[in-house]
Design a protein around this motif. Structure first.
Motif, PDB file in Angstrom:
ATOM      1  N   LYS A  11       0.751  -1.290   0.092  1.00 31.67           N
ATOM      2  CA  LYS A  11      -0.154  -0.053  -0.001  1.00 31.67           C
ATOM      3  C   LYS A  11       0.928   1.364   0.078  1.00 31.67           C
ATOM      4  N   ARG A  12       2.185   1.237   0.832  1.00 32.89           N
ATOM      5  CA  ARG A  12       2.949   2.264   0.893  1.00 32.89           C
ATOM      6  C   ARG A  12       4.171   2.039   0.520  1.00 32.89           C
ATOM      7  N   THR A  13       4.601   1.121  -0.055  1.00 28.53           N
ATOM      8  CA  THR A  13       5.893   0.415  -0.114  1.00 28.53           C
ATOM      9  C   THR A  13       6.113   0.078  -1.645  1.00 28.53           C
ATOM     10  N   VAL A  14       7.255   0.132  -2.164  1.00 31.17           N
ATOM     11  CA  VAL A  14       7.886  -0.340  -3.279  1.00 31.17           C
ATOM     12  C   VAL A  14       9.153  -1.211  -2.939  1.00 31.17           C
ATOM     13  N   GLU A  15       9.214  -2.420  -3.196  1.00 33.08           N
ATOM     14  CA  GLU A  15      10.375  -3.128  -2.848  1.00 33.08           C
ATOM     15  C   GLU A  15      10.899  -4.010  -4.379  1.00 33.08           C
ATOM     16  N   VAL A  16      12.153  -3.687  -4.586  1.00 31.40           N
ATOM     17  CA  VAL A  16      12.786  -4.257  -5.827  1.00 31.40           C
ATOM     18  C   VAL A  16      13.874  -5.044  -5.372  1.00 31.40           C
ATOM     19  N   LEU A  17      14.051  -6.264  -5.669  1.00 35.11           N
ATOM     20  CA  LEU A  17      14.993  -7.120  -5.464  1.00 35.11           C
ATOM     21  C   LEU A  17      15.728  -7.571  -6.523  1.00 35.11           C
ATOM     22  N   ILE A  18      17.081  -7.261  -6.669  1.00 30.62           N
ATOM     23  CA  ILE A  18      17.813  -7.791  -7.930  1.00 30.62           C
ATOM     24  C   ILE A  18      18.755  -8.795  -7.705  1.00 30.62           C
ATOM     25  N   SER A  52      -0.895   9.591  -5.119  1.00 32.26           N
ATOM     26  CA  SER A  52      -1.381  10.448  -4.149  1.00 32.26           C
ATOM     27  C   SER A  52      -0.510  10.492  -3.017  1.00 32.26           C
ATOM     28  N   ALA A  53      -0.123   9.312  -2.503  1.00 32.57           N
ATOM     29  CA  ALA A  53       0.775   9.007  -1.494  1.00 32.57           C
ATOM     30  C   ALA A  53       2.102   8.352  -2.054  1.00 32.57           C
ATOM     31  N   PRO A  54       3.060   9.019  -2.118  1.00 36.37           N
ATOM     32  CA  PRO A  54       4.368   8.479  -2.737  1.00 36.37           C
ATOM     33  C   PRO A  54       4.786   7.428  -1.600  1.00 36.37           C
ATOM     34  N   PRO A  55       5.046   6.383  -2.443  1.00 32.09           N
ATOM     35  CA  PRO A  55       5.315   4.996  -1.518  1.00 32.09           C
ATOM     36  C   PRO A  55       6.917   5.021  -1.193  1.00 32.09           C
ATOM     37  N   ARG A  56       7.359   4.405  -0.330  1.00 35.44           N
ATOM     38  CA  ARG A  56       8.560   4.222   0.236  1.00 35.44           C
ATOM     39  C   ARG A  56       9.334   3.410  -0.629  1.00 35.44           C
ATOM     40  N   ILE A  57      10.247   3.526  -1.501  1.00 35.61           N
ATOM     41  CA  ILE A  57      11.031   2.851  -2.409  1.00 35.61           C
ATOM     42  C   ILE A  57      12.356   2.204  -1.706  1.00 35.61           C
ATOM     43  N   LYS A  58      12.557   0.705  -1.973  1.00 36.31           N
ATOM     44  CA  LYS A  58      13.645   0.146  -1.410  1.00 36.31           C
ATOM     45  C   LYS A  58      14.152  -0.654  -2.586  1.00 36.31           C
ATOM     46  N   VAL A  59      15.310  -0.333  -3.055  1.00 37.54           N
ATOM     47  CA  VAL A  59      15.912  -1.219  -4.001  1.00 37.54           C
ATOM     48  C   VAL A  59      17.054  -1.975  -3.513  1.00 37.54           C
ATOM     49  N   ARG A  60      17.044  -3.389  -3.342  1.00 40.16           N
ATOM     50  CA  ARG A  60      18.291  -4.066  -2.767  1.00 40.16           C
ATOM     51  C   ARG A  60      18.704  -5.152  -3.680  1.00 40.16           C
TER      52      ARG A  60
END
Length: 193
Positions: free
Chosen positions: A142-149, A176-184
């Protein structure tokens, strides 16, 4: 009604779960109980035998509950009612969010499924870091985007480029609510491509 209000209402309807099914089930159960009680009352007034229990028997039983020990069936029914009440309380208080996001648009309510956003974000991340499709996975909350490489074994992936590409892609959507982005980067490598 203003266009913006109408767009917000449609977007909210598409991103939140309906509670109609629970309402219908509750209404049908209450109607059946009330019909049974009404039938028992009419049968008692006309002098006919009761279907299950007459209102007089129910009254005597309720009056005797104060002094009697509670039977196991009554305790189980009470526990069932408490659990049903907790279920309805949780149902009422939960947000009921569907896995969808609303994209910025002045003309229409643009609702996109999270899987579509995840595929687009994964594509941007793998293009920016030069990886194969199966080497990047994205999870949207809902409020996060997690990218796993998952880089190829022995190689390193350009995580900074992937992070910048993911942030640009998410910014283009105008959520509307920018998500917390985490690329790891995964600690386990993939076989060479």
């Amino acid at each position: 009604m203003s266009t913006q209000l109408y767009i917000r209402r449609i977007a909210r309807r598409e991103t939140n779960r309906s509670r109609a099914l629970a309402s219908i089930i509750t209404a049908v159960a209450l109607i059946l109980v009330l019909l049974w009680l009404g039938t028992e009352a009419v049968l008692a007034l006309t002098g006919n035998p009761a279907l299950l229990v007459s209102p007089d028997q129910v009254g005597q039983w309720l009056a005797g509950l104060a002094t009697a020990t509670l039977p196991a069936g009554l305790i189980a029914a009470g526990i069932g009612l408490v659990l049903a009440g907790l279920f309805y309380l949780v149902l009422a208080l939960r947000a009921g969010h569907r896995s969808r996001h609303v994209l910025a648009s002045d003309r229409a309510a643009v609702v996109v499924d999270d899987e579509v956003i995840a595929a687009a974000v994964s594509r941007q991340a793998r293009t920016a870091s030069g990886l194969a499709p199966e080497q990047v996975s994205t999870t949207i909350g809902k409020r996060t985007v997690e990218v796993l490489i998952h880089p190829s074994s022995g190689n390193t992936a350009d995580v900074a480029a992937a992070d910048a590409a993911v942030r640009d892609e998410i910014d283009r959507y105008g959520l509307s609510a920018p998500p917390r982005i985490k690329v790891r980067t995964s600690t386990k490598g993939a076989l060479g491509v």
